[in-house]
Design an enzyme around this catalytic site. Sequence first.
Site, PDB file in Angstrom:
ATOM      1  N   LEU A 318       0.825  -1.202   0.000  1.00 42.81           N
ATOM      2  CA  LEU A 318       0.000   0.000   0.000  1.00 42.81           C
ATOM      3  C   LEU A 318       0.860   1.253   0.000  1.00 42.81           C
ATOM      4  O   LEU A 318       1.805   1.370   0.782  1.00 42.81           O
ATOM      5  CB  LEU A 318      -0.912   0.023   1.233  1.00 42.81           C
ATOM      6  CG  LEU A 318      -1.738  -1.231   1.516  1.00 42.81           C
ATOM      7  CD1 LEU A 318      -2.526  -1.053   2.812  1.00 42.81           C
ATOM      8  CD2 LEU A 318      -2.687  -1.524   0.373  1.00 42.81           C
ATOM      9  N   ASP A 319       0.536   2.176  -0.893  1.00 40.72           N
ATOM     10  CA  ASP A 319       1.117   3.514  -0.813  1.00 40.72           C
ATOM     11  C   ASP A 319       0.476   4.224   0.377  1.00 40.72           C
ATOM     12  O   ASP A 319      -0.640   3.889   0.779  1.00 40.72           O
ATOM     13  CB  ASP A 319       0.847   4.268  -2.116  1.00 40.72           C
ATOM     14  CG  ASP A 319       1.387   5.687  -2.076  1.00 40.72           C
ATOM     15  OD1 ASP A 319       2.532   5.869  -1.640  1.00 40.72           O
ATOM     16  OD2 ASP A 319       0.642   6.605  -2.455  1.00 40.72           O
ATOM     17  N   LYS A 320       1.166   5.206   0.949  1.00 36.85           N
ATOM     18  CA  LYS A 320       0.617   5.910   2.108  1.00 36.85           C
ATOM     19  C   LYS A 320      -0.301   7.057   1.702  1.00 36.85           C
ATOM     20  O   LYS A 320      -1.494   7.076   2.031  1.00 36.85           O
ATOM     21  CB  LYS A 320       1.738   6.458   2.999  1.00 36.85           C
ATOM     22  CG  LYS A 320       1.214   7.186   4.253  1.00 36.85           C
ATOM     23  CD  LYS A 320       2.343   7.838   5.016  1.00 36.85           C
ATOM     24  CE  LYS A 320       2.855   9.077   4.313  1.00 36.85           C
ATOM     25  NZ  LYS A 320       1.853  10.189   4.308  1.00 36.85           N
ATOM     26  N   THR A 323      -3.882   6.773   0.081  1.00 37.07           N
ATOM     27  CA  THR A 323      -4.369   5.408   0.253  1.00 37.07           C
ATOM     28  C   THR A 323      -4.733   5.150   1.706  1.00 37.07           C
ATOM     29  O   THR A 323      -5.884   4.880   2.027  1.00 37.07           O
ATOM     30  CB  THR A 323      -3.310   4.395  -0.218  1.00 37.07           C
ATOM     31  OG1 THR A 323      -2.982   4.668  -1.582  1.00 37.07           O
ATOM     32  CG2 THR A 323      -3.819   2.972  -0.099  1.00 37.07           C
ATOM     33  N   VAL A 514      -1.381  -1.114  -4.283  1.00 30.31           N
ATOM     34  CA  VAL A 514      -2.470  -0.143  -4.212  1.00 30.31           C
ATOM     35  C   VAL A 514      -1.873   1.253  -4.138  1.00 30.31           C
ATOM     36  O   VAL A 514      -1.051   1.540  -3.262  1.00 30.31           O
ATOM     37  CB  VAL A 514      -3.372  -0.389  -2.979  1.00 30.31           C
ATOM     38  CG1 VAL A 514      -4.576   0.546  -3.008  1.00 30.31           C
ATOM     39  CG2 VAL A 514      -3.816  -1.840  -2.916  1.00 30.31           C
TER      40      VAL A 514
END
Length: 619
Positions: A318-320, A323, A514
């Site tokens: 996951l990107d921060k 997201t 993501v």
Amino acid sequence: MRLAPPLEARERTIVRLFPYALVALPLLGLALGAALWWSASGALAETTWTVATLPVLITLLIQIVVSLRRGDVGLDVVAALSMSAALVFGEPLAGNVVALMYAGGQLLESFAQGRARHEMTALLGRVAHTAMRYQGSGLEEVPIAAIVAGDRILIRQGEVLPVDGRVAGTFALLDLSTLTGESVPQRVGAGGEALSGSTSAGPAFELIATRAAAESTYAGIVRLVEAAQNSKAPMVRIADRYAIGFLALTVVIAALAWIISQDPLRALAVLVVATPCPLILAVPVAVISGMSRAARAGVLIKSGGVLEALAGIQTAILDKTGTLTHGRAVVSDIRSSKDFSEADVLRLAASLDQASGHVVAAALIEAATGRGLVLSSPTNVNETPGLGIEGQVEGRQIVVGGDSFVHRRIGDDDIQALHAGLGLDATTVAVAVDGMLAGVIVLEDRVRDDAGAMLASLRHAGIRRIVLASGDKQEIALAVGNALGVDLTRGELSPEQKVAVVRSEAASGPVMMVGDGVNDAPALAAADVGVAMGARGTASSSEAAGVVLLVDQLEPLAKAITIARRTRAIALQSVLAGLGLSMAAMLAAALGYLPPVQGALLQEAIDVAVILNALRALR
């Protein structure tokens, strides 16, 4: 005198009616032949059954030739063999029944796929074509293509929002069910964001467009849906993997039955009960059902191949920003020096930042207007991209930017004193007025309130490992990762380094990435499944991703994973059950216990059963 319809319209009508005609001909032949048989006209009855079989057989042979030219070998060959053998061996009734069952199965599959596509088709059917735009003191109806950012539009009750925008006036009551699957209308206050594709469920309101129609959320969704509908469902590869083997096995069993029994009708019966086989029908129906069910939950899966891959995902990266966080900075604190109030610091900084297009400037302006502060017009503005901005507001010289940028202009060493108690992950903006430090504004990209629950739902859906990969400072990424309990946190990553993380994690199993930004696009493309956050994210991320979340939430993704896994299980269940029943029927036919006509009827019952089972993926 009536004019003939245009050729193109007539061709579309013929194409639409052809499957029904293909079913009607063998059905009529079967009924007419039966009547002739009972009237003691056996020869004429057999001729009728033969003639009724030929249109389906010829159509099928043409389809097979076209498929072979593309390099595809399908199980339609078995259907062609069984019909041909029935005519050659003097069993036209069996051939007629097979033709009817095959044409009927194709029509049933088409109907089932239409039912399965319903949710995605409903998305396309809601596109608005015109809008009521304010022009001077009145209203004018204009094509949505003419709408640009800043236009004021009247949205009446029951209308679909044609563009993204912000609510002007009091409030709007919006039905977001098409975008999110949420049936309860949402109240959006003045200044709140309203997405195109939602429906006004309350009184009329005014909308200020924030982007052109072609760039709106719903336009992006429509483009993605059209691409998804035009793509072949690659999970049908399951059928392709077994097609040649099953075809060879069918021919071998039929040949052995003929050789051992010396009865060609046993070979015919074997071919009949292997036609058209659940592999042809069940898998595409299940795949499209799953894609449609995911669209209803607010997730657009671009193809059946992506759905198949999504079902096997073990690791989520996951990107921060955008997201796990909201993706936009908000003012969390203001620290002013003794000569200035917090309101003065924010008002003067936001007034100057009206001349900037930076995301931080937008955050300051939003915070100031949200507190009811009146902003003044800036003059003599000079901006240094990425560092800061300076100019005059109300006759005073204002400097806004990073600590070093402001320090070089005022030489004040007290800036760090205003940082007391702030962590290393804090983002701050210094503000100077007339050569004096006025204060420091603390910004924060807040973690989504439901981020923890969203990650828990991903684990519940079967994700074994969650990795946070961010381009932000390591301290900021670690703070978020530790708060949410991810398995690994990596910060300060370039786009190339994100790709490296994806490839490293892929060594342990299928990976899902993501993200929502341009810098995430390479990693999205490198992952087994790329997921773009929100259809209104960057075009590059949406194009690189195989899955697009129609809203900026992770919760629908967990639902999509569950749907994908259930869909794959149903597809495999349909295939294995159908093949098992077909194999049992083939053996019974080879041993002489199942005549050709009864075998054709039994095979059709099997086909109907597996199609109905495949439609369970819609629920």
